[in-house]
Scaffold this active site. Structure first.
Site, PDB file in Angstrom:
ATOM      1  N   VAL A  14     -31.617  39.505  24.244  1.00 12.77           N
ATOM      2  CA  VAL A  14     -31.505  41.126  24.596  1.00 12.77           C
ATOM      3  C   VAL A  14     -30.633  41.297  23.293  1.00 12.77           C
ATOM      4  O   VAL A  14     -30.726  43.105  23.006  1.00 12.77           O
ATOM      5  CB  VAL A  14     -31.038  41.337  25.469  1.00 12.77           C
ATOM      6  CG1 VAL A  14     -31.159  42.763  25.944  1.00 12.77           C
ATOM      7  CG2 VAL A  14     -32.304  40.494  26.567  1.00 12.77           C
ATOM      8  N   ALA A  33     -29.733  61.750  21.527  1.00 14.01           N
ATOM      9  CA  ALA A  33     -29.102  61.659  21.459  1.00 14.01           C
ATOM     10  C   ALA A  33     -27.817  62.751  21.112  1.00 14.01           C
ATOM     11  O   ALA A  33     -26.457  62.829  21.909  1.00 14.01           O
ATOM     12  CB  ALA A  33     -28.206  60.604  21.116  1.00 14.01           C
ATOM     13  N   ALA A  43     -18.945  40.128  19.986  1.00 12.37           N
ATOM     14  CA  ALA A  43     -18.589  39.320  19.986  1.00 12.37           C
ATOM     15  C   ALA A  43     -19.673  37.771  20.247  1.00 12.37           C
ATOM     16  O   ALA A  43     -20.271  38.101  21.079  1.00 12.37           O
ATOM     17  CB  ALA A  43     -17.305  39.009  21.275  1.00 12.37           C
ATOM     18  N   ARG A  49     -24.452  32.308  13.657  1.00 11.55           N
ATOM     19  CA  ARG A  49     -25.723  32.560  14.976  1.00 11.55           C
ATOM     20  C   ARG A  49     -25.422  34.243  15.082  1.00 11.55           C
ATOM     21  O   ARG A  49     -26.673  35.259  14.533  1.00 11.55           O
ATOM     22  CB  ARG A  49     -26.298  32.300  16.089  1.00 11.55           C
ATOM     23  CG  ARG A  49     -27.653  32.213  16.577  1.00 11.55           C
ATOM     24  CD  ARG A  49     -27.725  31.818  18.283  1.00 11.55           C
ATOM     25  NE  ARG A  49     -26.591  33.067  18.482  1.00 11.55           N
ATOM     26  CZ  ARG A  49     -26.255  32.947  20.088  1.00 11.55           C
ATOM     27  NH1 ARG A  49     -27.604  32.404  20.485  1.00 11.55           N
ATOM     28  NH2 ARG A  49     -25.502  33.509  20.577  1.00 11.55           N
ATOM     29  N   GLY A 134     -36.822  45.140  34.165  1.00 13.49           N
ATOM     30  CA  GLY A 134     -36.030  44.782  32.647  1.00 13.49           C
ATOM     31  C   GLY A 134     -36.509  45.850  31.335  1.00 13.49           C
ATOM     32  O   GLY A 134     -35.543  47.043  31.865  1.00 13.49           O
ATOM     33  N   GLU A 190     -36.980  28.822  32.120  1.00 12.71           N
ATOM     34  CA  GLU A 190     -35.620  28.431  32.167  1.00 12.71           C
ATOM     35  C   GLU A 190     -35.398  26.937  32.372  1.00 12.71           C
ATOM     36  O   GLU A 190     -36.539  26.528  33.001  1.00 12.71           O
ATOM     37  CB  GLU A 190     -34.289  28.975  33.213  1.00 12.71           C
ATOM     38  CG  GLU A 190     -33.372  30.359  32.747  1.00 12.71           C
ATOM     39  CD  GLU A 190     -33.931  31.425  31.571  1.00 12.71           C
ATOM     40  OE1 GLU A 190     -33.089  30.549  30.198  1.00 12.71           O
ATOM     41  OE2 GLU A 190     -33.681  32.073  30.953  1.00 12.71           O
ATOM     42  N   ASP A 201     -32.960  35.550  41.523  1.00 13.58           N
ATOM     43  CA  ASP A 201     -33.668  36.584  40.418  1.00 13.58           C
ATOM     44  C   ASP A 201     -33.879  37.340  41.256  1.00 13.58           C
ATOM     45  O   ASP A 201     -33.380  38.832  41.076  1.00 13.58           O
ATOM     46  CB  ASP A 201     -33.484  36.277  39.244  1.00 13.58           C
ATOM     47  CG  ASP A 201     -34.250  37.270  38.720  1.00 13.58           C
ATOM     48  OD1 ASP A 201     -33.133  37.459  37.772  1.00 13.58           O
ATOM     49  OD2 ASP A 201     -35.078  37.413  38.716  1.00 13.58           O
ATOM     50  N   LYS A 205     -32.414  41.871  41.751  1.00 16.87           N
ATOM     51  CA  LYS A 205     -32.869  43.524  41.842  1.00 16.87           C
ATOM     52  C   LYS A 205     -33.396  44.345  42.934  1.00 16.87           C
ATOM     53  O   LYS A 205     -32.749  45.426  42.703  1.00 16.87           O
ATOM     54  CB  LYS A 205     -34.185  42.457  41.207  1.00 16.87           C
ATOM     55  CG  LYS A 205     -33.780  42.318  39.652  1.00 16.87           C
ATOM     56  CD  LYS A 205     -35.026  41.421  38.630  1.00 16.87           C
ATOM     57  CE  LYS A 205     -34.714  41.147  37.694  1.00 16.87           C
ATOM     58  NZ  LYS A 205     -35.562  39.956  37.212  1.00 16.87           N
ATOM     59  N   GLY A 302     -37.409  40.277  27.989  1.00 18.39           N
ATOM     60  CA  GLY A 302     -38.188  40.297  27.079  1.00 18.39           C
ATOM     61  C   GLY A 302     -36.904  40.833  26.163  1.00 18.39           C
ATOM     62  O   GLY A 302     -36.712  41.318  26.111  1.00 18.39           O
TER      63      GLY A 302
HETATM   64  N1  HSE Z   1     -36.044  35.867  34.957  1.00 17.14           N
HETATM   65  C1  HSE Z   1     -35.972  36.780  34.786  1.00 17.14           C
HETATM   66  C2  HSE Z   1     -37.857  36.733  35.558  1.00 17.14           C
HETATM   67  C3  HSE Z   1     -36.096  38.238  33.601  1.00 17.14           C
HETATM   68  O1  HSE Z   1     -37.959  36.098  35.044  1.00 17.14           O
HETATM   69  O2  HSE Z   1     -38.548  37.753  35.411  1.00 17.14           O
HETATM   70  C4  HSE Z   1     -34.878  38.787  33.705  1.00 17.14           C
HETATM   71  O3  HSE Z   1     -34.279  39.226  35.171  1.00 17.14           O
END
Ligand code: HSE
Length: 440
Positions: A14, A33, A43, A49, A134, A190, A201, A205, A302
């Site tokens: 990201v 803006a 950082a 990388r 996202g 993951e 997750d 949200k 993404g």
């Molecule tokens: N791991 C999350 C998903 C993406 O599969 O939607 C980031 O929030």
């Protein structure tokens, strides 16, 4: 005017997207803006990388605190993730008078109250569009676009990994474990997919959206969280025969007694637009009393889709940072002294309808006993489907699947009925119970 200076903590997928989009669309963004926006310091523990991602002109350090301590930095973007060091750094950035942009839903869902209070006390903004769905601007929509409304409910597909898995299970008739491996191979899931597949997750949200929709504090600890690991492709198939698809929904619903906040697999009528959101896409339905039902759709993860949300926050802060703090949009949409203490309801008090699948002995009177138990519990039946015994029983053709759709009832009542049904000797396996949302 001198460009606003941004420090980036953590430059992975990201962060790189944010850097690239900001560079690519530099002049468009500046025209919007009213001032240039530049990432001047990055950082990352992997300095090599990070250097490769941003080129030679940007200061790259391994110590995030060097960014926070830099007096030239106006905004800190936190893209480290998790509740650990990210929390410390966000609080330190706020204490140093920096505005913060974060995509960290876990952090805000669990520690949001502390973080927003610290930011308000210091007069800085914490912006988090990228934390939910996202690239879909759902925070902006809920907090500003729908501000005239009394929000009744939100229901969202807010985890792309699980939506991809469910889509594949349905379209290919594959089992969960098989599709999970495929999702990992394709990079959707993951290596440790626990937070996605167990619904955590999505619950982070949903918790953030519930706070903004209803003006309540973020209360992740009170959310009901159930993932998709126990779903079978057989139930997906039966649901389809009844005119439904199974989606992992994050639901926040206002009731007179309190707020339902829950994540679990749900049957959704196939004819609803949201039921047709497939693959890794996200979608959020919001029902407001004035606007009616609205639907927001797009990529929930993404590099550049999430960067789109991060940069929207950078632009907002650039426009607003000179405004009186009291005139800015409140972090959780409602003024901090006007928050509601409406409780999050326990799951026993949630009212919804159900899909039940019972593997039963194919004997006289079984259906009567099961429906009798539901009648005793005052649970009304919406539909019944029974497969022919030889279709499901295979060699053991004296078993059958009995599928029942109920009308709405309180979860506590359904729990009692389920315990009684499970105790019948003619019910041969654990009963499958999946909640159902009409989203009408
Ligand atoms: N791991 C999350 C998903 C993406 O599969 O939607 C980031 O929030």
């Amino acid at each position: 005017m001198k460009p606003i200076q941004v420090g980036l903590l953590g430059i992975g997928v990201v962060g790189t997207g944010t850097f690239n989009v900001l560079r690519r669309n530099q002049s468009e963004i500046e025209r919007r803006a009213g001032r240039g926006i530049e990432i001047t310091m990055v950082a990352d523990l992997d300095v090599a990388r990070a250097r490769a991602s941003v080129g030679p002109d940007i200061t790259v350090v391994s110590d995030a605190r060097a960014v926070i301590a830099n007096p030239d930095i106006d905004i800190v973007i936190e893209l480290i993730g998790g509740y650990g060091i990210a929390k410390t750094l966000v609080l330190e950035a706020i204490a140093a008078g920096k505005h913060v942009v974060t995509a960290n839903k876990a952090l805000l869902a669990v520690h949001g109250t502390e973080i927003f209070a610290a930011a308000s006390a210091k007069g800085v903004m914490v912006a988090f569009e990228a934390a939910v769905a996202g690239g879909i601007p759902i925070i902006k929509a809920l907090r500003e676009g729908l501000t005239a409304n009394r929000i009744d409910w939100i229901a969202g597909i807010i985890n792309g990994t699980t939506n991809f898995i469910l889509s594949e299970m349905r379209s290919k008739g594959l089992d969960f474990e098989v599709v999970l491996k495929e999702a990992q191979r394709l990079g959707y899931a993951e290596a440790d997919p626990t937070f996605d597949i167990e619904g955590v997750d999505a619950a982070h949200k949903a918790t953030i959206m519930s706070a903004i929709a209803f003006g309540i504090p973020v209360q992740f600890d009170k959310a009901y969280v159930e993932g998709i690991t126990k779903l079978s492709s057989q139930d997906i198939k039966y649901a389809e025969q009844l005119g439904y698809r199974i989606k992992l929904l994050g639901i926040a619903k206002r009731r007179p007694e309190g707020i339902e906040l829950r994540v679990h697999p749900s049957l959704v009528p196939s004819k609803r637009l949201i039921a047709n959101v497939e693959g890794a896409m996200n979608a959020v339905m919001v029902q407001g009393d004035a606007v009616g039902t609205t639907l927001y759709y797009g990529k929930g993860a993404g590099s550049e889709p999430t960067a789109s949300a991060v940069i929207a926050d950078l632009v907002d802060i650039t426009r607003l940072h000179t405004a009186d703090a009291a005139q800015r949009v409140p972090h959780l949409a409602f003024q901090p002294d006007a928050m509601s203490d409406l409780p999050i309801l326990p799951m026993a008090d949630v009212v919804t309808s159900y899909y039940l699948r019972l593997r039963v002995a194919d004997q006289t009177g079984v259906l009567a006993k099961v429906t009798g138990i539901l009648a005793d519990a005052e649970i009304s039946i919406d539909a019944v489907l029974q497969r022919e015994a030889d279709e499901v029983g295979g060699a053991d053709a004296n078993q059958t699947d009995l599928i029942i759709l109920s009308h709405d009832c309180a979860e506590a009542r359904m729990d009692v009925a389920l315990a009684r049904m499970q105790a019948l000797t003619t019910v041969l396996q654990p009963i499958v119970r999946i909640r159902k949302e009409e989203l009408a």
